[in-house]
Design an enzyme around this catalytic site. Sequence first.
Site, PDB file in Angstrom:
ATOM      1  CE  LYS A  87      45.156  34.206  44.165  1.00 52.39           C
ATOM      2  NZ  LYS A  87      45.252  34.856  45.479  1.00 52.39           N
ATOM      3  CE  LYS A 121      45.393  44.200  44.479  1.00 55.63           C
ATOM      4  NZ  LYS A 121      45.770  43.758  45.830  1.00 55.63           N
ATOM      5  CE  LYS A 142      37.927  40.247  41.365  1.00 57.17           C
ATOM      6  NZ  LYS A 142      38.102  39.419  42.576  1.00 57.17           N
TER       7      LYS A 142
END
Length: 345
Positions: free
Chosen positions: A115, A210, A207
């Site tokens: 991230k 969002k 994966k």
Amino acid sequence: MSSFPQRIFSGVQPTGNLHLGNYLGAIKRFVALQADFPCIYCVVDMHAITIPQDPKELRRQIREVTAAFLAVGIDPVKNIVFNQSQVHEHAELAWVLNCVARIGWLNRMTQFKEKAGKDRENASVGLYVYPNLMAADILVYRATHVPVGEDQKQHLELTRDVAQKFNNDFAESIAACGFGEAFFPLTEPLIAGPATRVMSLRDGSKKMSKSDASDYSRINLTDDADTIAQKFRKAKTDPEPLPGEAAGLEGRPEAENLVAIYAALVDGTVEDVLRDHGGAQFSAFKGALVDVAVSKLGPIAGEMRRLMADPGHIDAVLADGSRRASAIAHETMNAVKDIVGFVRS
């Protein structure tokens, strides 16, 4: 852990649209678990602000996740449904656990590396230490089990490490306070069922997310029937027909993903799906998948829209859940303060 009463905790971040991966990997399982366990389901809004959020959008998304919980069939009376920021003991315990966890443990957290990317010096401190907050989320309720996907196993292992170190560091005080040999349980993961890791419809190696730039990479829980159909029909596949056995899916990530999604939606197995559809071309299989997805997800989307039109009801559910969660968390935090050596009135 046998001395701890069984309790399940799980949380969902209110960041971006909830999608099929959230549903099959987590929320759908919440409904099944409530039949056998006392469950605490949390909208983890404090985790959401580890990256910048629009305040108005964050409020909407907190209510949307709550609406999804209710729409899939979670009972907010039998279970506790609340948002994290209304229970201040999460943050209090997180600080104590910050002082228990070791920097080396956090340095091994792969999700922070993913991230934060290359510009880690500009990442927030919250993003770095949020695994400790996640541990506090679980341990403030002394939860014995957490339903997790494969990508969350590392965080649960950290929770277990932190719990074990707290139990060891304060063993004498824990015993003196009347809690026996351990205060925190070593929380166990619950990983089961097909499609616990749903992949992107555009790239079977990634994966479903969002944050993917393409809305065609995911099925949002609020998508209508036409949108669901369009997205599945445009999903990436290969030119070969479906195999008759699971071994034939090896090296075919997109095919494997669609078959696993079908299996999870019908509560079946990959083998069941291939027994019925083996040899079929993807044009036919996608049609069958659309029918199943629309029948399962359509009512959820409709109920979510109905609930979102009444934010006062959602807020009342969260307020009641937060009150009940606070009662448990307050008891845990008082015990932690006694164990650590704080003075409290």
